[in-house]
Design a protein around this motif. Sequence first.
Motif, short mmCIF file in Angstrom:
data_model
loop_
_atom_site.label_atom_id
_atom_site.label_comp_id
_atom_site.label_asym_id
_atom_site.label_seq_id
_atom_site.Cartn_x
_atom_site.Cartn_y
_atom_site.Cartn_z
N ALA A 198 0.83 -1.21 0.00
CA ALA A 198 0.00 0.00 0.00
C ALA A 198 0.86 1.25 0.00
CB ALA A 198 -0.93 -0.01 1.22
N ALA A 199 1.92 1.24 0.77
CA ALA A 199 2.83 2.40 0.81
C ALA A 199 3.48 2.62 -0.55
CB ALA A 199 3.89 2.19 1.88
N GLU A 224 2.25 1.74 -3.53
CA GLU A 224 1.23 2.21 -4.48
C GLU A 224 0.91 3.69 -4.29
OE1 GLU A 224 -1.99 -0.48 -3.84
OE2 GLU A 224 -1.39 -1.75 -5.55
N GLN A 225 0.88 4.12 -3.02
CA GLN A 225 0.52 5.51 -2.73
C GLN A 225 1.73 6.43 -2.67
OE1 GLN A 225 -1.98 5.49 0.80
NE2 GLN A 225 -2.98 3.58 0.15
N GLN A 226 2.95 5.83 -2.76
CA GLN A 226 4.18 6.62 -2.76
C GLN A 226 4.25 7.57 -1.57
OE1 GLN A 226 6.72 6.36 -5.45
NE2 GLN A 226 5.54 4.47 -5.60
N HIS A 227 4.00 7.01 -0.37
CA HIS A 227 4.03 7.81 0.85
C HIS A 227 5.43 8.36 1.09
CE1 HIS A 227 0.06 7.52 2.52
NE2 HIS A 227 0.05 6.20 2.44
N LYS A 232 0.64 -6.68 -6.95
CA LYS A 232 1.16 -5.46 -6.33
C LYS A 232 2.67 -5.51 -6.10
CE LYS A 232 -3.21 -4.75 -3.86
NZ LYS A 232 -3.85 -4.55 -2.53
N THR A 268 5.23 -3.21 -8.17
CA THR A 268 5.31 -1.81 -7.73
C THR A 268 6.20 -1.68 -6.51
OG1 THR A 268 3.07 -1.42 -8.56
CG2 THR A 268 3.94 0.18 -6.99
#
Length: 484
Positions: A18-19, A21-24, A56, A59
């Motif tokens: 998730a990190a 994908e969202q490029q935190h 995923k 990524t």
Amino acid sequence: MKKDRRILVCWAGKTDCAAAEQQHDKNLGPIRTLTSNKDYPFDAVHILYTAELHNKIETLNEWLKHDVQTVYPLVTEIEDPTDYKSIYDVASRLLMQVRSEYGTDAEYTIHLSPGTPTMQAIWIILSKTRFPSRLVQTRRPTDKGELVSVVSMPFNLSFQKVSASPAALVSKQEGPFLFCSELAEVYACAEKMAPFDEPIMINGETGTGKELIARHIHDCSGRSGKFIPINCGAIPSELFESEFFGHAKGAFTGAMAEKAGLFEQANKGTLFLDEVGELPLQMQVKLLRVLQERKIRKIGKTEETKVDVRILAATHRDLFKMIESGEFRSDLYYRLNSLPLKLPALREVKDAIPELIENRFAKLRGTINKNCKLSAEASEVLCSYNWPGNIRELEMNLKRLLILTEGNMVTRKDIDSYLIFQNGDASGDIEELLMSGLSLKDATKEFKAKYVQHVLSQARSQSEAAKILETSQPTLSRIVNSQM
């Protein structure tokens, strides 16, 4: 083999993906929180992940490459993230492969934070027993304390094999192909077969390690008895029944005492029949009966004895052709071939040969206690050869180089002086032997070793080689064993 590498091993979790994908910028996820920390540099990251993250993971890989040049993802078939047995099997197999690739000089780190509590527990067990590694964990930016910390465990553990769980037992680090994915798959399949009593037929060319994997199957089986290996081609035909089933005192001339046969010796254990294609037809009938009835009768006795023996068989011959020619019974073949395994030849795993040579040379160097290295040119010559005799031929030649080479470096000249390759284009020919200055005794011994090796490589079986050499199979077996 790469030296002094810094290797990270971990599971990938949903938070990591998730990190990515969202490029935190702040919440990097457990893995990148570690890899982006300049105090913890890594040369490679090996990641385990479950199938649900398959879409995923790419990524995440690209995101991690901001910090680490090489990322190796490995999908697993684990369905239950709390299944200790399957997680142990997968995790220990990865650590075994990684250590085989990078060697003992690399620095290994296991990241505890990604994954389930079960996965974390398995990492701790493995790092404190079979695969000593540094343990680290990470915190979220909102938590107090350092984002990355080394975990110090206030206890020690010892490893003990649990026979009831063979899937948790991976190959011992003595095998020749630990870094070879093809062999790893064969060993994984063998471990699945291990707890069952069905016979296993191990197929493979001479020298591919059939006894090694047979012994591993026994170790994983949970059987309490011994592992008894026997080369069927080395037993004289008139002694087969006595060797397999034993005999009573006075059963025949020379039977001065009662003898336990191989089946009795292997009771509650495993009997490995190497070169099973060499069994005479009369003995094949009797072996089939034992497999069906699980009873034996010693020569000179009337009563039968029950035996509990797991049969593993191996051959490099084409048993189908032997069945067609009437040399092997089809009913025995199908009984023995209940669970088949196929070991690859070295030429089928060419990419693994360089590391295999380095691995075995280092081990033999320690065994012989001689500090000697392979030059780049010598290593190139050895790696370019197909090794039709497989691991047995390779080890025999490496051992010969170590023993005969003067100084601490094996060169191309040493290979030209001491080795003979089966394709005929390498060294060690008659002319060089004549010019070697060896005594008659040493020259005779050297030529004998080379000629026997050549005949074995050309013959279909050891019995055929014995006929060509006009000697008996037991004598030939002793000659081969003396050269190992």
